[in-house]
Scaffold this active site. Structure first.
Site, PDB file in Angstrom:
ATOM      1  N   GLU A  29       0.819  -1.224   0.000  1.00  0.00           N
ATOM      2  CA  GLU A  29       0.000   0.000   0.000  1.00  0.00           C
ATOM      3  C   GLU A  29       0.852   1.273   0.000  1.00  0.00           C
ATOM      4  O   GLU A  29       0.427   2.307  -0.499  1.00  0.00           O
ATOM      5  CB  GLU A  29      -0.940   0.010   1.218  1.00  0.00           C
ATOM      6  CG  GLU A  29      -2.244  -0.703   0.991  1.00  0.00           C
ATOM      7  CD  GLU A  29      -3.084  -0.148  -0.169  1.00  0.00           C
ATOM      8  OE1 GLU A  29      -3.280   1.084  -0.219  1.00  0.00           O
ATOM      9  OE2 GLU A  29      -3.520  -0.925  -1.026  1.00  0.00           O
ATOM     10  N   HIS A  75       3.675   1.758  -1.698  1.00  0.00           N
ATOM     11  CA  HIS A  75       3.958   2.036  -3.111  1.00  0.00           C
ATOM     12  C   HIS A  75       2.701   2.546  -3.819  1.00  0.00           C
ATOM     13  O   HIS A  75       2.759   3.478  -4.620  1.00  0.00           O
ATOM     14  CB  HIS A  75       4.403   0.754  -3.831  1.00  0.00           C
ATOM     15  CG  HIS A  75       5.690   0.174  -3.336  1.00  0.00           C
ATOM     16  ND1 HIS A  75       5.753  -1.007  -2.630  1.00  0.00           N
ATOM     17  CD2 HIS A  75       6.968   0.615  -3.451  1.00  0.00           C
ATOM     18  CE1 HIS A  75       7.010  -1.278  -2.341  1.00  0.00           C
ATOM     19  NE2 HIS A  75       7.765  -0.317  -2.812  1.00  0.00           N
ATOM     20  N   GLY A 124       8.875   7.732  -1.163  1.00  0.00           N
ATOM     21  CA  GLY A 124       8.242   7.660   0.159  1.00  0.00           C
ATOM     22  C   GLY A 124       9.126   8.262   1.240  1.00  0.00           C
ATOM     23  O   GLY A 124      10.341   8.054   1.247  1.00  0.00           O
ATOM     24  N   VAL A 141       3.205   5.205   4.978  1.00  0.00           N
ATOM     25  CA  VAL A 141       1.940   4.472   5.129  1.00  0.00           C
ATOM     26  C   VAL A 141       2.177   3.363   6.149  1.00  0.00           C
ATOM     27  O   VAL A 141       3.177   2.631   6.063  1.00  0.00           O
ATOM     28  CB  VAL A 141       1.452   3.886   3.789  1.00  0.00           C
ATOM     29  CG1 VAL A 141       0.164   3.099   3.974  1.00  0.00           C
ATOM     30  CG2 VAL A 141       1.247   5.007   2.771  1.00  0.00           C
TER      31      VAL A 141
END
Ligand code: PAF
Length: 290
Positions: A41, A43, A153, A182
């Protein structure tokens, strides 16, 4: 070139360039999401941000050998290409670039990108040569795809610092977009390496996020000396003896140099081994308005 209903899959640089030429001819803006596959999730959140910000989204899937040390997990790094492509197709990605190692590093390739200074700190200190491999492959991807925007990220905060500096130093004409970490519902930062963890290690790994949340709580109360915040995080991590800390620092998020006080903002970055698995996590503390 393979083509599913909407997703094109290219394995060579020339196929990728041909597909991109066609997108540019149509006047589309292009976003790149570089990955090593084994998508989760985290990515997919990058892909969604890229989708919102650009007309066309390119995702690269390449387990880059030059960023792994000789004793690291290159051979066992999860490779889930079919499932990755299915997920990317569901997300409306336009093009996957999935080269073989020889396509990215033809025999005799001897040019590397070194981002001096910042590359020797945090993960760069623990994993010598790691950021040379990352900067080199990302520079190559930027040249091949020539995206308007590239998405990374915040979980890889040191990587972000290295790549920001590379983009600036080498005048890449693109915007580097950094998306939030995340987490799993229980707080563990998502990582392709989480799948190495046994059930018990998965539980122990929660100590990283617990330590960062404790720092966040203290910072919200107005505690700014780095030493106090780090000592608090150390105490939380010590409560889980199976977790072996690799590094735990309060640093300037751009230079990755240690800061003594966090009142102007800081990155609290941690890396730790849980069993044989090395995990990283971090917390960005905003600067106080002066
Ligand atoms: O963050 C990663 O997955 C990798 O370091 C990257 C940026 C795809 C380069 O191989």
């Amino acid at each position: 070139m393979q083509q599913t209903t909407t997703l094109q899959i290219a394995h060579t640089v020339s196929e990728t360039r041909a597909a991109l030429r066609e997108m540019r001819r149509r006047g589309l803006t292009i976003a790149l999401v570089p990955t090593m596959g084994a998508l989760h999730e985290g990515h997919l959140s990058l892909v969604r941000a890229a989708r919102t910000a650009s007309d066309a989204v390119v995702v690269s899937i390449f387990v880059n050998p030059t960023q792994f040390g000789p004793d690291e997990d290159f051979a066992k790094y999860p490779r889930t290409f079919e499932a990755d492509c299915a997920a990317l197709e569901r997300e409306g990605v336009d093009l996957v670039f999935a080269p073989a190692a020889e396509e990215m590093y033809p025999p005799g390739a001897s040019t590397f990108v070194d981002v001096d200074g910042v590359s020797e700190r945090l993960d760069g200190a623990s994993r010598p040569g790691h950021f040379r491999g990352v900067a080199t492959v990302v520079a190559k991807l930027f040249h091949i795809v020539q995206p308007d925007k590239a998405f990374f990220g915040q979980k890889d905060a040191a990587q972000v610092a290295v790549l920001r500096k590379m983009v600036r130093d080498l005048n890449f004409g693109l915007e580097l977009v950094v998306c939030p970490i995340v987490r799993e519902p229980d707080g563990l930062a998502m990582s392709s390496r989480n799948r190495y963890l046994s059930l018990e290690e998965r539980r122990q790994a929660l100590a990283l996020n617990r330590a960062l949340r404790e720092v966040e709580r203290l910072a919200a109360e107005g505690v700014t000396p780095a030493q106090k915040l780090i000592a608090t995080a150390e105490a939380v991590l010590a409560g889980e003896p199976a977790v072996r800390v690799d590094y735990l620092h309060a640093v300037n998020p751009d230079t990755l140099e240690d800061v003594a006080d966090t009142r102007n903002g800081a990155l609290i970055a941690v890396a730790a081994f849980v069993g044989a698995t090395r995990l990283i996590d971090n917390l960005l503390l905003p600067g106080k308005p002066r």
